[in-house]
Motif scaffolding. Structure first.
Motif, PDB file in Angstrom:
ATOM      1  N   TYR A 398       0.849  -1.195   0.000  1.00 35.77           N
ATOM      2  CA  TYR A 398       0.000   0.000   0.000  1.00 35.77           C
ATOM      3  C   TYR A 398       0.889   1.252   0.000  1.00 35.77           C
ATOM      4  O   TYR A 398       1.926   1.294   0.641  1.00 35.77           O
ATOM      5  N   SER A 399       0.448   2.271  -0.742  1.00 36.06           N
ATOM      6  CA  SER A 399       1.244   3.482  -0.896  1.00 36.06           C
ATOM      7  C   SER A 399       0.868   4.570   0.096  1.00 36.06           C
ATOM      8  O   SER A 399       1.500   5.632   0.110  1.00 36.06           O
ATOM      9  N   ASN A 400      -0.131   4.331   0.933  1.00 31.44           N
ATOM     10  CA  ASN A 400      -0.569   5.314   1.914  1.00 31.44           C
ATOM     11  C   ASN A 400      -1.374   4.580   2.978  1.00 31.44           C
ATOM     12  O   ASN A 400      -1.704   3.398   2.811  1.00 31.44           O
ATOM     13  N   THR A 401      -1.679   5.270   4.042  1.00 30.62           N
ATOM     14  CA  THR A 401      -2.431   4.653   5.131  1.00 30.62           C
ATOM     15  C   THR A 401      -3.735   4.051   4.614  1.00 30.62           C
ATOM     16  O   THR A 401      -4.464   4.677   3.840  1.00 30.62           O
ATOM     17  N   THR A 402      -3.998   2.826   5.051  1.00 32.02           N
ATOM     18  CA  THR A 402      -5.182   2.100   4.587  1.00 32.02           C
ATOM     19  C   THR A 402      -5.805   1.345   5.754  1.00 32.02           C
ATOM     20  O   THR A 402      -5.113   0.936   6.696  1.00 32.02           O
ATOM     21  N   ASP A 403      -7.130   1.139   5.682  1.00 29.69           N
ATOM     22  CA  ASP A 403      -7.810   0.323   6.683  1.00 29.69           C
ATOM     23  C   ASP A 403      -8.155  -1.063   6.147  1.00 29.69           C
ATOM     24  O   ASP A 403      -8.835  -1.849   6.805  1.00 29.69           O
ATOM     25  N   THR A 404      -7.690  -1.379   4.951  1.00 26.51           N
ATOM     26  CA  THR A 404      -7.927  -2.707   4.372  1.00 26.51           C
ATOM     27  C   THR A 404      -7.237  -3.778   5.215  1.00 26.51           C
ATOM     28  O   THR A 404      -6.080  -3.622   5.612  1.00 26.51           O
ATOM     29  N   ARG A 405      -7.928  -4.872   5.429  1.00 28.16           N
ATOM     30  CA  ARG A 405      -7.357  -5.994   6.179  1.00 28.16           C
ATOM     31  C   ARG A 405      -7.017  -7.131   5.221  1.00 28.16           C
ATOM     32  O   ARG A 405      -7.873  -7.542   4.431  1.00 28.16           O
ATOM     33  N   PRO A 406      -5.796  -7.615   5.253  1.00 24.66           N
ATOM     34  CA  PRO A 406      -5.472  -8.757   4.402  1.00 24.66           C
ATOM     35  C   PRO A 406      -6.351  -9.947   4.761  1.00 24.66           C
ATOM     36  O   PRO A 406      -6.651 -10.170   5.944  1.00 24.66           O
ATOM     37  N   PRO A 407      -6.778 -10.734   3.775  1.00 32.92           N
ATOM     38  CA  PRO A 407      -7.754 -11.797   4.045  1.00 32.92           C
ATOM     39  C   PRO A 407      -7.213 -12.910   4.929  1.00 32.92           C
ATOM     40  O   PRO A 407      -7.963 -13.495   5.721  1.00 32.92           O
ATOM     41  N   ARG A 408      -5.919 -13.231   4.797  1.00 35.58           N
ATOM     42  CA  ARG A 408      -5.329 -14.322   5.576  1.00 35.58           C
ATOM     43  C   ARG A 408      -3.972 -13.875   6.125  1.00 35.58           C
ATOM     44  O   ARG A 408      -2.918 -14.212   5.572  1.00 35.58           O
ATOM     45  N   PRO A 409      -3.966 -13.127   7.206  1.00 34.47           N
ATOM     46  CA  PRO A 409      -2.702 -12.611   7.755  1.00 34.47           C
ATOM     47  C   PRO A 409      -1.678 -13.693   8.042  1.00 34.47           C
ATOM     48  O   PRO A 409      -0.475 -13.460   7.915  1.00 34.47           O
ATOM     49  N   GLU A 410      -2.157 -14.872   8.404  1.00 33.71           N
ATOM     50  CA  GLU A 410      -1.222 -15.960   8.732  1.00 33.71           C
ATOM     51  C   GLU A 410      -0.462 -16.457   7.513  1.00 33.71           C
ATOM     52  O   GLU A 410       0.580 -17.112   7.649  1.00 33.71           O
ATOM     53  N   GLN A 411      -0.959 -16.153   6.296  1.00 31.37           N
ATOM     54  CA  GLN A 411      -0.274 -16.598   5.081  1.00 31.37           C
ATOM     55  C   GLN A 411       0.617 -15.522   4.461  1.00 31.37           C
ATOM     56  O   GLN A 411       1.269 -15.770   3.452  1.00 31.37           O
ATOM     57  N   LEU A 412       0.651 -14.333   5.049  1.00 32.87           N
ATOM     58  CA  LEU A 412       1.453 -13.256   4.474  1.00 32.87           C
ATOM     59  C   LEU A 412       2.932 -13.621   4.441  1.00 32.87           C
ATOM     60  O   LEU A 412       3.481 -14.195   5.389  1.00 32.87           O
ATOM     61  N   ARG A 413       3.563 -13.258   3.341  1.00 27.69           N
ATOM     62  CA  ARG A 413       5.007 -13.446   3.180  1.00 27.69           C
ATOM     63  C   ARG A 413       5.721 -12.129   2.902  1.00 27.69           C
ATOM     64  O   ARG A 413       6.924 -12.017   3.142  1.00 27.69           O
ATOM     65  N   HIS A 414       4.999 -11.136   2.371  1.00 33.45           N
ATOM     66  CA  HIS A 414       5.609  -9.852   2.024  1.00 33.45           C
ATOM     67  C   HIS A 414       4.636  -8.719   2.364  1.00 33.45           C
ATOM     68  O   HIS A 414       3.452  -8.783   2.014  1.00 33.45           O
ATOM     69  N   VAL A 415       5.167  -7.700   3.022  1.00 37.67           N
ATOM     70  CA  VAL A 415       4.418  -6.482   3.323  1.00 37.67           C
ATOM     71  C   VAL A 415       5.306  -5.304   2.941  1.00 37.67           C
ATOM     72  O   VAL A 415       6.497  -5.296   3.251  1.00 37.67           O
ATOM     73  N   ALA A 416       4.732  -4.318   2.256  1.00 35.31           N
ATOM     74  CA  ALA A 416       5.471  -3.105   1.931  1.00 35.31           C
ATOM     75  C   ALA A 416       4.498  -1.947   1.963  1.00 35.31           C
ATOM     76  O   ALA A 416       3.363  -2.068   1.484  1.00 35.31           O
ATOM     77  N   GLY A 417       4.939  -0.833   2.500  1.00 37.77           N
ATOM     78  CA  GLY A 417       3.998   0.264   2.580  1.00 37.77           C
ATOM     79  C   GLY A 417       4.603   1.576   3.004  1.00 37.77           C
ATOM     80  O   GLY A 417       5.788   1.702   3.312  1.00 37.77           O
ATOM     81  N   VAL A 418       3.727   2.588   3.019  1.00 39.65           N
ATOM     82  CA  VAL A 418       3.984   3.910   3.572  1.00 39.65           C
ATOM     83  C   VAL A 418       2.778   4.241   4.430  1.00 39.65           C
ATOM     84  O   VAL A 418       1.637   4.012   4.022  1.00 39.65           O
TER      85      VAL A 418
END
Length: 835
Positions: A398-418
């Motif tokens: 995400y390129s800016n603050t967001t309130d979106t929730r990833p559907p399966r946090p336990e499966q996340l492998r990469h996060v990038a943001g501002v």
């Protein structure tokens, strides 16, 4: 002196890609379609080369840092138009010099990071911009651009140059450009000029293709089709012996001289393809050699452009141009463009998301018309929130603050943001990256806070930075299921000794690279603990700054906001306000709003309609600074000498909202292009009423593209809060006819790209017209600034989501005179929303 990399001379590998009989670019070994997305980058040449030298930067280290950042952004494509003037003589002989050696080093670094390369050997352009062009002995200095494609002697010189260029052996790789498997293709000429007969165009291209083939090149060859486009030119290019055709896209024009602030997503709703129906073009693959949303500071455009490229069938797209790290603070290379991981973190993350969209979306994808197309697959773009976003089971960007929730946090492998998200809460303004190495083990990379201290698209200079970095500690909270609330933070980059304590997932973080390890996680692989390069420019000395644009107007309930840029947190911040006739100032405490933002609401004793003069005083480390003049005093001190203050106008909530003020908005105009026989002027002029101004529009006949005359205005961002409040029922327009105009179409443009219009009848005397908002009807929106290439549509039409305009979603105004005789002229003194 050459620095040998760990690469030995190799036997040339087979050609890695090919273009099939249907014009699809494919991998040789698997037959799968290719999809490449990346940037142009120019440090070995021209202004970027000179600017690095002027700042005494090691050019190889600069290249190393920038390529590492491109890889960090998951880009997989690089393209450059080589400044042939800097590496050739007037006979087309290749000159082995530092420019060529730096290109070789760049290619080697790109290969080390798995980034594919396309080279464009002929640029023709002078090497000066934005400075005057120096004289060289290169062959392009002896011919105009059009002469290069028309003069057969120049053809022979270029053929000689191309043969030597493609056979050149890179000392860092031991491979010639012809044989390097990571150089996938060659585009012959950057932006050629063809004013001869079409068959001459075809013969010219085939002459240079033959030279490359004679030199042993077996890779796909591309040629530009969009520069100076005509149907005859398009057919001539496609009739040549090339495997691909190249296009550019500047959907918001170029070189406006200031930042565009409105919603530009309608301008990138689709990429028009004029040669798609030509039989000669059906077996040619398509490349976007250059693109950008020029002069747009927002971080929401790139994924939408990637979507439109894939819908149009492109398989390669490279942004122009990525700003080199060590000169990006000044944005001098191409001031109409600006993207760099460190200095424009939100735009860089948006570019990263666009790369994912380009690779994941199928060629020919259908996503509907904007605003429907703002969501496509796992991606979305939102101009109002300045947001690009990608959400999958394993990746969340995400390129800016967001309130979106990833559907399966336990499966996340990469996060990038501002900014912040449900996964990462962060007070800073820089980019950050989280990559999972194993269960309960993550690598965190955090970049400094970045601030734009002046308009980066205005006048720039190496002595006048447009951006600055702050490397102070910030609060971060990470919520990842496998990491849990109790984990350790270990620094990895050289010189970094920061080891913060973690409490309930929260900790203080400084720029750097870190290993995060959950309590009880498996043993750490020793390879994860190796020192990791972390590239930043040298720390620069900057003073305290307050970033603030005075609101156009303010109501008693509005919050006045500022941003304080400092190397440490201020002790306190105060707003000092003064009304006309007051001898002194009233003090109002400003409260932290998160990060570096502070706000204050005016007390009743001050919040009365009228002019408000104010200053901001920052107290930090025993020092006092008052802005905007940066006076080292408090305004109440006896020796305070500041004479510069900010001003705004206080209004009642029921006061009309002035959507067009001729003097205020003269630099917020979105204008058409000059054309043959079409000239215009839109400028503020005084009226016959003292103190009143009007915007006077004149044109020398109708615009041949628009069959009339049309221009737009941007809405000042500081008005948006008021639009969401109040019961606005009418539009009030004050205008008059000057010559040739009796009917003027006035439209409110909303964030969905719909122009809601009514036509008013003008007289030669001033007239106030009130238009009920419910009477406005949808009309087509002019795409301004005018997109380039010019074969793109002038107007955009979409289906409104409601049967009337929502004032809270207003984005600007549009004025249009339909087809007229002679030279139309009219004046508009004001446009306002009224209750």
């Amino acid at each position: 002196m050459l620095v040998a990399l760990a690469v030995q001379a190799q036997t040339p590998e087979p050609v890695r890609t090919f273009v099939d009989a249907q014009g699809v670019w494919r991998w040789t070994d698997t037959g799968a379609e290719v999809a490449f997305f990346g940037v142009n980058y120019t440090t070995p040449f021209a202004h970027a080369y000179r600017a690095h030298r002027l700042r005494r930067v090691d050019l190889r280290r600069a290249i190393e840092a920038d390529v590492a950042h491109l890889a960090r952004l998951r880009l997989n494509a690089f393209r450059i138009h080589v400044w042939d003037r800097e590496i050739s003589d007037h006979r087309g002989n290749l000159i082995e010099n530092e420019h060529l050696e730096l290109l070789d080093y760049l290619i080697a670094r790109l290969k080390a990071h798995g980034i594919a390369i396309v080279l464009t050997p002929i640029a023709w352009w002078g090497t000066g911009y934005p400075e005057p062009d120096p004289k060289t002995d290169g062959f392009s200095d002896h011919y105009s651009k059009c002469e290069l494609t028309a003069d057969t002697t120049a053809w022979r010189i270029q053929a000689n140059y191309l043969r030597q260029f493609i056979r050149h052996v890179n000392p860092y790789t031991g491979l010639s450009y012809r044989d390097d498997p990571d150089i996938l293709a060659v585009e012959i000429f950057n932006e050629p000029c063809h004013r001869t007969a079409p068959d001459t165009t075809t013969r010219y291209i085939n002459t240079l293709v033959a030279a490359l083939r004679e030199a042993g090149l077996r890779k796909p060859i591309f040629y530009n089709i969009s520069e100076g486009y005509t149907d005859a030119h398009g057919r001539a290019v496609c009739a040549a012996d090339v495997q691909g055709i190249t296009f550019q896209w500047y959907p918001t024009g170029l070189v406006r001289g200031r930042m565009l602030e409105g919603n530009m997503l309608p301008n990138v709703d689709r990429y028009a393809m004029p040669p798609a129906a030509f039989p000669e073009c059906r077996n040619k693959t398509r490349m976007v050699y250059e693109f950008d949303a020029a002069d747009v500071g927002g971080a929401y455009m790139y994924p939408a452009m990637a979507r439109s490229f894939r819908a149009a069938g492109f398989q390669w797209a490279t942004q122009f141009a990525y700003d080199p790290l060590f000169i990006a603070d000044a944005n001098t290379e191409y001031p109409t463009h600006y993207v760099n991981l460190v200095y424009t973190p939100a735009k860089a993350i948006s570019l990263m998301i666009a790369a994912e969209a380009f690779r994941r979306l199928p060629r020919g994808v259908e996503t509907g018309t904007y605003p429907e197309s703002a969501r496509f697959g796992p991606f979305r773009v939102d101009a109002a929130r300045d947001l690009s976003e990608m959400v999958t089971d394993t990746a969340f960007f995400y390129s800016n603050t967001t309130d979106t929730r990833p559907p399966r946090p336990e499966q996340l492998r990469h996060v990038a943001g501002v900014g912040s998200s449900p996964v990462v809460q962060y007070e800073g303004t820089g980019a950050y990256f989280l990559d999972r190495l194993a269960e309960g083990v993550w690598r965190l990379e955090v970049y400094p806070d970045a601030y734009w201290v002046r308009d980066p698209f205005g006048r720039t200079g190496l002595h006048r930075p447009v951006a600055r970095l702050v490397r102070r500690q910030r609060r971060m909270t990470i919520r990842l299921p496998d990491l849990g609330p109790d984990f350790s933070v270990q620094p990895l980059n050289p010189g970094n000794a920061h080891r913060p304590a973690v409490v309930a997932g929260a900790f203080g973080i400084r720029p750097g690279v870190y290993l995060l390890r959950a309590a009880g996680a498996a043993a750490v692989d020793s390879s994860w603990l190796r020192p990791v390069p972390f590239y930043l420019p040298p720390a620069a000395e900057f003073g305290l700054q307050v970033l603030h644009a005075p609101p156009v107007e303010l109501t008693a309930t509005d919050t006045l906001r500022v941003q304080v840029v400092a190397d440490a947190a201020p002790d306190s911040v105060r707003l000092y306000v003064q009304r006309p006739g007051w001898r002194g100032f009233a003090a109002v405490r400003m409260v932290p709003l998160g990060g570096d933002r502070y706000g204050a609401t005016l007390p009743p004793s001050v919040a009365q309609p009228g002019v408000l003069t104010y200053a901001i005083t920052v107290y930090i480390g025993g020092r006092t600074h008052t802005f905007p003049a940066d006076e080292p005093r408090d305004v109440r001190d006896w020796d305070f000498a500041g004479r510069t203050f900010w001003q705004t106008t206080l209004v009642t909530p029921e006061a009309p909202i002035v959507l067009l003020d001729p003097r205020r908005d003269a630099d917020r105009l979105l204008l058409p292009r000059f054309g043959r026989g079409f000239r215009f002027a839109v400028e503020p002029v005084p009226t016959d009423e003292p103190g009143r101004w009007a915007l006077r529009a004149t044109a020398s006949g109708p615009d041949p593209e628009a069959q009339g005359f049309v221009f737009r205005t941007e809405l000042p961002a500081t008005l948006r809060d008021r639009l969401a409040r109040g019961s606005w029922t009418h539009l009030r327009v004050r205008a008059r006819a000057c010559q040739g105009v009796r009917r003027l179409e006035v439209a409110l443009v909303d964030l969905d790209g719909v122009a809601w219009a009514a036509t008013v009848t003008l007289r030669e005397d001033w007239r106030d017209v009130r238009i009920p908002l419910h009477a406005l009807r949808p009309v087509e929106l002019a795409l301004l600034p005018r997109p380039y290439p010019s074969f793109h549509p002038y107007f955009f039409r979409t289906t409104p989501r409601a049967d009337r305009i929502d004032p809270a979603r207003l984005d600007g105004l549009q004025f249009r005179v339909r087809a007229t005789e002679g030279a139309p002229a009219f004046e508009v003194a004001a446009v306002a929303l009224v209750p």
